[in-house]
Design an enzyme around this catalytic site. Structure first.
Site, PDB file in Angstrom:
ATOM      1  N   ASP A  43      13.937 -23.629-112.533  1.00  0.00           N
ATOM      2  CA  ASP A  43      14.223 -23.485-111.594  1.00  0.00           C
ATOM      3  C   ASP A  43      12.802 -23.531-110.482  1.00  0.00           C
ATOM      4  OD1 ASP A  43      16.631 -25.465-111.751  1.00  0.00           O
ATOM      5  OD2 ASP A  43      18.359 -23.440-111.236  1.00  0.00           O
ATOM      6  N   LYS A  65      11.978 -27.904-106.922  1.00  0.00           N
ATOM      7  CA  LYS A  65      11.379 -28.445-105.928  1.00  0.00           C
ATOM      8  C   LYS A  65      10.253 -27.620-106.148  1.00  0.00           C
ATOM      9  CE  LYS A  65      13.971 -30.966-101.969  1.00  0.00           C
ATOM     10  NZ  LYS A  65      15.341 -29.865-101.689  1.00  0.00           N
ATOM     11  N   MET A 178      22.289 -19.383 -99.576  1.00  0.00           N
ATOM     12  CA  MET A 178      21.294 -20.433 -98.602  1.00  0.00           C
ATOM     13  C   MET A 178      21.782 -20.690 -97.557  1.00  0.00           C
ATOM     14  SD  MET A 178      23.041 -23.253-102.552  1.00  0.00           S
ATOM     15  CE  MET A 178      23.806 -21.898-102.391  1.00  0.00           C
TER      16      MET A 178
HETATM   17  N1  SAH Z   1      21.815 -18.864-108.478  1.00  0.00           N
HETATM   18  C1  SAH Z   1      21.041 -17.509-108.306  1.00  0.00           C
HETATM   19  C2  SAH Z   1      21.292 -18.547-106.653  1.00  0.00           C
HETATM   20  C3  SAH Z   1      20.927 -19.687-106.545  1.00  0.00           C
HETATM   21  S1  SAH Z   1      21.304 -20.625-104.830  1.00  0.00           S
HETATM   22  C4  SAH Z   1      21.811 -16.587-108.194  1.00  0.00           C
HETATM   23  O1  SAH Z   1      22.855 -16.167-108.164  1.00  0.00           O
HETATM   24  O2  SAH Z   1      21.156 -15.817-107.876  1.00  0.00           O
HETATM   25  C5  SAH Z   1      19.763 -20.629-104.077  1.00  0.00           C
HETATM   26  C6  SAH Z   1      20.244 -19.222-102.899  1.00  0.00           C
HETATM   27  O3  SAH Z   1      19.590 -17.840-103.756  1.00  0.00           O
HETATM   28  C7  SAH Z   1      18.865 -19.141-101.910  1.00  0.00           C
HETATM   29  O4  SAH Z   1      19.376 -20.383-101.305  1.00  0.00           O
HETATM   30  C8  SAH Z   1      18.957 -17.482-101.463  1.00  0.00           C
HETATM   31  O5  SAH Z   1      19.993 -17.545-100.449  1.00  0.00           O
HETATM   32  C9  SAH Z   1      19.476 -16.580-102.898  1.00  0.00           C
HETATM   33  N2  SAH Z   1      18.492 -16.629-103.811  1.00  0.00           N
HETATM   34  C10 SAH Z   1      17.725 -16.293-105.432  1.00  0.00           C
HETATM   35  N3  SAH Z   1      16.698 -15.991-104.854  1.00  0.00           N
HETATM   36  C11 SAH Z   1      16.666 -15.074-103.694  1.00  0.00           C
HETATM   37  C12 SAH Z   1      15.133 -13.720-103.765  1.00  0.00           C
HETATM   38  N4  SAH Z   1      14.931 -13.986-104.904  1.00  0.00           N
HETATM   39  N5  SAH Z   1      15.695 -13.191-102.690  1.00  0.00           N
HETATM   40  C13 SAH Z   1      16.752 -13.842-102.013  1.00  0.00           C
HETATM   41  N6  SAH Z   1      17.881 -14.764-102.167  1.00  0.00           N
HETATM   42  C14 SAH Z   1      17.626 -15.607-103.122  1.00  0.00           C
END
Ligand code: SAH
Length: 251
Positions: A43, A65, A178
């Site tokens: 991803d 993306k 998000m």
């Molecule tokens: N499966 C992922 C979440 C995916 S949804 C998890 O468990 O973390 C995507 C959202 O995850 C982003 O919009 C943001 O809110 C968060 N996110 C993912 N990686 C991040 C990071 N390194 N720092 C801050 N927020 C993050």
């Protein structure tokens, strides 16, 4: 029972959580499978530092993306996984954070099961836990909260399925995924639901990467767009934000 870090079999798919971005926060199993597989479907949120650990001969397919390219739709991603497995490849499906937290891992798991593809799930550290920890914010603290909620910020726009007043009453700490784009709307909904406008808010951007930052404000400053958030960001709302110690920048 299957050992999580045992080598993948030909035709098997592993749904692997990559954690927030720093390779040192990968699980042992994630690292092992990543470095011994034939194909990786990753991803957009998976960092380059983590991809650098891929087996040298592995085919790497981006399913999100990146650099302005459109993202692959979910059905196509499931199809790619099934086809790679049917070609007897050992496949790692690498997802940011944890595959089952706002990550559509459930859909992919069900598609694999329906197609009779053997699979395994490797949990990852979800950003809703990792980002506050790296920023020095305890998501639970005995002095402030006995519960917390993890939510998606997409719910703040348009017709919300959430009962915001019930949410505010039940959960002293809210952790939004998000939430960057809708931060002002989220703040507005929470204030309208009865939360005080001086409730502290932390915006943690790109946790576990070189771009990591943490900005602190209040619901009021978030609503008036003085506090802004850039994606990807975790937004933490509640008194635990005041318990923060910025341990990462200690001298
Ligand atoms: N499966 C992922 C979440 C995916 S949804 C998890 O468990 O973390 C995507 C959202 O995850 C982003 O919009 C943001 O809110 C968060 N996110 C993912 N990686 C991040 C990071 N390194 N720092 C801050 N927020 C993050």
């Amino acid at each position: 029972m299957l050992k999580l870090d045992s080598p993948l079999k030909a035709g098997e798919v592993a749904l692997v959580g990559a954690g927030p971005g720093d390779p040192s926060l990968l699980t042992f199993a994630a690292h092992k499978l990543l470095s011994d597989c034939d194909a990786i479907v990753y991803d957009a949120l998976v960092s380059d530092d983590i991809l650098a650990l891929a087996a040298p001969d592995a085919v790497c397919i981006c399913a999100g993306k990146r650099g302005g390219r459109p993202s692959t739709n979910q059905q196509d991603i499931c199809q790619i996984l099934i086809e790679l497995a049917e070609e007897n490849k050992r496949v790692v499906r690498l997802k940011g954070g944890d595959p089952f937290v706002f990550g559509r891992g459930g859909e992919e798991m069900r598609a694999l099961a329906e197609a009779n593809i053997p699979f395994r799930i490797i949990p990852g550290i979800t950003s809703g836990i990792a980002a506050p920890a790296l920023a020095g914010i305890p998501v639970t603290d005995r002095t402030t909260n006995a519960t917390l909620a993890f939510l998606t910020g997409h719910e703040a726009s348009g017709d919300s399925r959430m009962d915001w007043s019930a949410l505010v009453k039940a959960f002293p700490v809210l952790v939004f995924y998000m939430g960057a784009k809708n931060l002002s709307k989220i703040a507005c909904r929470l204030i309208n639901a009865g939360l005080s406008d001086d409730t502290p808010v932390a915006v943690i951007h790109a946790a576990g990467t070189v771009d990591e930052s943490c900005d602190i404000g209040t619901l009021k400053s978030a609503e008036s767009k003085q506090l802004i958030a850039k994606s990807p960001a975790i937004v933490v709302i509640g008194d635990v934000v005041n318990r923060r110690i910025d341990w990462r920048h200690q001298s």
